[in-house]
Design a protein around this motif. Structure first.
Motif, PDB file in Angstrom:
ATOM      1  N   VAL A 178      41.391  37.568  31.268  1.00  0.00           N
ATOM      2  CA  VAL A 178      42.705  37.865  30.715  1.00  0.00           C
ATOM      3  C   VAL A 178      42.889  37.052  29.435  1.00  0.00           C
ATOM      4  N   GLU A 179      43.552  37.650  28.467  1.00  0.00           N
ATOM      5  CA  GLU A 179      43.752  36.997  27.167  1.00  0.00           C
ATOM      6  C   GLU A 179      44.977  36.089  27.209  1.00  0.00           C
ATOM      7  N   ARG A 180      44.855  34.918  26.574  1.00  0.00           N
ATOM      8  CA  ARG A 180      46.003  34.035  26.427  1.00  0.00           C
ATOM      9  C   ARG A 180      45.851  33.231  25.132  1.00  0.00           C
ATOM     10  N   ASN A 181      46.949  32.642  24.663  1.00  0.00           N
ATOM     11  CA  ASN A 181      46.939  31.869  23.426  1.00  0.00           C
ATOM     12  C   ASN A 181      46.675  30.396  23.709  1.00  0.00           C
ATOM     13  N   ARG A 182      45.940  29.764  22.791  1.00  0.00           N
ATOM     14  CA  ARG A 182      45.669  28.324  22.865  1.00  0.00           C
ATOM     15  C   ARG A 182      46.109  27.679  21.549  1.00  0.00           C
ATOM     16  N   VAL A 186      40.249  33.933  29.810  1.00  0.00           N
ATOM     17  CA  VAL A 186      40.057  33.159  31.027  1.00  0.00           C
ATOM     18  C   VAL A 186      39.707  34.101  32.179  1.00  0.00           C
ATOM     19  N   GLU A 187      38.732  33.686  32.963  1.00  0.00           N
ATOM     20  CA  GLU A 187      38.353  34.489  34.131  1.00  0.00           C
ATOM     21  C   GLU A 187      39.537  34.594  35.088  1.00  0.00           C
ATOM     22  N   THR A 188      39.723  35.810  35.644  1.00  0.00           N
ATOM     23  CA  THR A 188      40.841  36.052  36.547  1.00  0.00           C
ATOM     24  C   THR A 188      40.407  36.956  37.687  1.00  0.00           C
ATOM     25  N   GLY A 231      45.583  37.910  39.958  1.00  0.00           N
ATOM     26  CA  GLY A 231      45.699  37.246  38.663  1.00  0.00           C
ATOM     27  C   GLY A 231      45.470  35.763  38.679  1.00  0.00           C
ATOM     28  N   GLU A 232      44.801  35.235  39.689  1.00  0.00           N
ATOM     29  CA  GLU A 232      44.498  33.807  39.715  1.00  0.00           C
ATOM     30  C   GLU A 232      43.461  33.488  38.633  1.00  0.00           C
TER      31      GLU A 232
END
Length: 778
Positions: free
Chosen positions: A159-163, A175-177, A182-183
């Motif tokens: 899943v995509e997220r901002n850093r 990040v692996e999910t 959705g963990e």
């Protein structure tokens, strides 16, 4: 008895002039009473004490009124002749339809919807319904059925997220999910999606042989996820089922959760209609079809909001309390002013959107018998301004300062009532009223003459200063806070400067001490370099060995005559990375020397130790933009500032040196003093004596020398990063404050720094000036 004196003084606090009246001083009593009437008149004249106010006055539109529900709805209800028992019970409770009021009708509508739309869990397999209050959902696991994911060659999903980096730069990471819940697995994070393919969960639910699946699409084909096992497979002959709420796995059973008004997958779950609302919409259709209809879209939206508030009593109570506040909506200038300064307002700006959950019931959907969508357009969002703390604080300060003016007269009256009463008790002489006012005029003439100016000064000078100071103790930040409420935070903003681990301290705290250190260095060096630069130029021009001294004075004074802004902009262009200075140095071969010394043309990462302090840039000398060597940029600024500042001191000291008594130098020659001794023991002390106050003021001015910093470097390099408090390496406090307010709207921290600048510079300036002989005129 002395007690009567106290009583008269006390009565003067209740009604100004009453104490004087009891003392038999009618003119005095009239004077203080007129001031009192003015005070009370302003309070009453700016208030709504005698008007009835309501929180619903803040909503758009008008009420339908009681008559519509009797004459508009009831005929349709009676015409349909389909009695609805809950409504019949309502009519019985109120004693017949002729007693219907809009408020009671809305209460019934809310109750009818609430009874028909309980919060519940539905077993997808059996259809059994369980009310939320009676259902054990301890082990429930939310199943994410709509999501955009990415898949690698091994079938692992991300899943995509901002850093956000330390310098404020935002990057995307993957990040692996897990496929259903959705963990996240923080041990497996990718920096790029180059080798990943899309894996999209659409949100649609299907059933095959009693098993439920979520639909997904990827780069291959449409497939389905088993909601219990998470297994992905291709299926045929699937049956889509209508699921609108979130799904939970509770002990191996899939349940749909329904809570009216809940926003799920960007859609607000709707209240289902009842037979009553079908008749209600029919009545509305008739109303909107006749020529005498006076109800607008805003009126109907207002009605829906009222129903929504009745469905949510806690929200309704908060709304009616916050938006019908006695101090804000009814009190006058003084009472509201003190309340405003103390609380800064309590009602936040809101956008009502919850009423959109009533669309199906009160407007109708595609399956409804009577739809209002062709007649009524409901506003999706209803903004309510609420209290604006910024305006409340400004208005409050006006009220508080003006009240202090009146309180001067109040305390005067209290003191006078007590003193006159005591004089009468002790048989002492008491001035007649006219003689008293004449004595006051003569003894306080200067204060009376200055009072109009002081009154105006209180509002055009004291109030803005107080406002800027007070902001430092609030959490106002961002443009949104200018139109909303903010709160008092006490000394938290100041304490944040000493806390480098969290909150504002992690960015602004560290940045403050870095900027403060550079500001002090800048103020000291930029002051003494221009001072001594002007001093040495004055020494040279005062020498008898220099020819054409007037010409040289004229030439050297030109930098001061040219507008500083123009000079600053010229320097910014000249010392640009691709500007004239670099082109000239390259043409004369200086670049070759710098390349050989490793100061230019190399990567900063390849340098170590002291050589990093000599780094000038990669391809060209970065005079004002070197992100790796801010010390070099700062030194360049100080040197450039000499050009801008020395002419003033040169002209000043030339005049001072000309006025020095020549006999002092003659006596020094007789004593055998050399030139250096005459400069250090005669010229320098006398020049310092005359210019010390100006030197100190120049230091204060350089502490706030906004123009040089802003127009040459803009505070850079390395400016604009949130993690650094938006402070660049050459920002001084004043330029930083400017950017915090104008560019980043961080008003609270900007005010904190303004207060600290005032305390720091004011203290140093006052201390130094008090120690100079010229200032004390010793």
């Amino acid at each position: 008895m002395k007690l009567f004196s106290y009583i008269k003084a006390f009565l003067s606090t209740i009604v100004w002039g009453l104490g004087q009246l009891l003392n038999g001083q009618l003119l005095k009593a009239f004077f203080f009473f007129v001031i009192f009437v003015g005070f009370i008149g302003i309070e009453l004249g700016t208030s709504h004490y005698f008007e009835e106010t309501s929180a619903y006055d803040k909503l758009l539109g008008n009420d339908f009124g009681d008559s519509w529900f009797i004459d508009g709805f009831m005929p349709e209800y009676l015409f349909n002749n389909v009695p609805y028992q809950p409504f019949e019970d309502y009519l019985t409770d109120i004693g017949g339809y002729e007693n219907i009021t809009e408020a009671s009708f809305i209460e019934f509508m809310a109750k009818d919807l609430r009874d028909a739309n309980p919060i519940k869990y539905t077993n997808l397999s059996t259809g059994d319904i369980y009310l939320a209050d009676d259902f054990d959902a301890t082990n429930k696991v939310l199943l994410i059925r709509k999501q955009t994911l990415y898949k690698d060659d091994m079938g692992i999903l991300y899943v995509e997220r901002n850093r956000t980096e330390i310098d404020g730069t935002v990057y995307k990471e993957y990040v692996e999910t897990t496929i259903l819940t959705g963990e996240l697995n923080e041990d497996n994070i990718l920096d790029s999606k180059d080798n990943l393919t899309l894996f999209v969960k659409t949100g649609d639910i299907y059933r095959v042989d009693g098993v439920y699946y979520a639909k997904v699409t990827d780069d291959v084909m449409t497939r389905y996820i088993n909601l219990l096992t998470g297994e992905v497979s291709a299926l045929v002959n699937v049956t889509k089922i209508d699921v609108i709420g979130p799904l939970y796995n509770v002990d191996g059973i899939i349940y749909e959760y329904f809570e009216p008004g809940l926003i799920y997958n960007s859609v607000r779950l709707q209240y289902a209609e009842t037979p009553f609302f079908e008749v209600f919409r029919q009545a509305m259709l008739y109303t909107y079809s006749v020529s005498w209809n006076q109800y607008t879209n805003s009126d109907y939206t207002r009605l829906m909001i009222k129903v929504y508030l009745n469905l949510n009593p806690e929200i309704k109570d908060a709304f009616e309390t916050d938006y019908n506040n006695f101090f804000y909506d009814q009190a006058g200038l003084f009472v509201r002013g003190y309340w405003s300064v103390i609380t800064l307002g309590i009602a936040k700006k809101v956008d009502f959107t919850g009423h959109s959950a009533l669309m199906d019931a009160m407007i109708g959907n595609s399956s409804s018998s009577y739809q209002l969508s062709s007649q009524i357009t409901v506003l999706d969002s209803i903004p309510i301004q609420g209290h604006v703390s910024l305006m409340l604080l400004l208005e409050g300060l006006i009220g508080v300062i003006l009240s202090f003016v009146f309180f001067i007269f109040m305390f005067w009256g209290i003191r006078d009532a007590y003193q006159v009463s005591e004089k009468k008790r002790l048989k002492q002489k008491v001035l007649k009223d006219i003689a008293y006012f004449k004595d006051v005029y003569e003894s306080s003439f200067e204060y009376i003459i200055l009072s109009p100016a002081m009154f105006v000064l209180a509002f055009i000078s004291i109030m803005p200063i107080a406002f800027g100071f007070i902001i430092a103790f609030t959490n106002i930040a961002g443009n949104a806070s200018m139109l909303d409420t903010f709160d008092w935070v006490g000394l938290d903003n100041f304490f944040a400067l000493f806390n480098f681990t969290s909150g504002l301290g992690s960015s602004f705290g560290q940045a403050f001490w870095r900027v403060l250190g550079w500001t002090v260095v800048w103020a000291i060096f930029s002051t003494f370099t221009v001072f001594f630069g002007g001093f040495f130029q004055a020494l040279i021009l005062n020498s008898e060995h220099v020819v054409f001294r007037k010409l040289w004075r004229t030439i050297l004074i030109l930098p001061w005559a040219i507008p500083a802004l123009l000079s600053q902009m010229v320097f910014s262009v000249m010392f640009n990375e691709f500007g004239f200075i670099n082109a000239f140095l390259q043409d004369v071969g200086i670049y070759d020397v710098l390349h050989n010394l490793g100061m230019l043309g190399v990567s900063f990462d390849s340098l170590e130790g002291f050589s990093r302090l000599l780094y000038l840039g990669q391809d060209n000398i970065q005079w004002f933009t070197n992100p790796f060597n801010p010390t070099f940029v700062r030194a360049t600024l100080i040197v450039v500032n000499i050009w801008l500042g020395f002419p003033y001191f040169m002209a000043l000291m030339t005049g001072v040196m000309t006025a020095i008594d020549a006999t002092l130098y003659e006596a020094a020659d007789i004593d055998g003093a050399n030139k250096f001794q005459k400069i250090s023991l005669i010229t320098m002390p006398l020049v310092l004596y005359s210019t010390a106050p100006i030197l100190i003021m120049t230091f204060s001015g350089n502490f706030n020398n906004f123009g040089v910093i802003y127009f040459i470097t803009g505070g850079g390099p390395n400016a604009g990063h949130a993690s650094r408090g938006f402070a660049g390496d050459t920002d001084i406090l004043i330029s930083w404050i400017y950017k915090l307010t104008v560019d980043y709207s961080t008003y609270n921290m900007a005010s904190v720094f303004s207060v600290l600048i005032f305390l720091f510079v004011g203290s140093i300036t006052a201390w130094n000036l008090s120690r100079t002989r010229a200032f004390t005129e010793d």
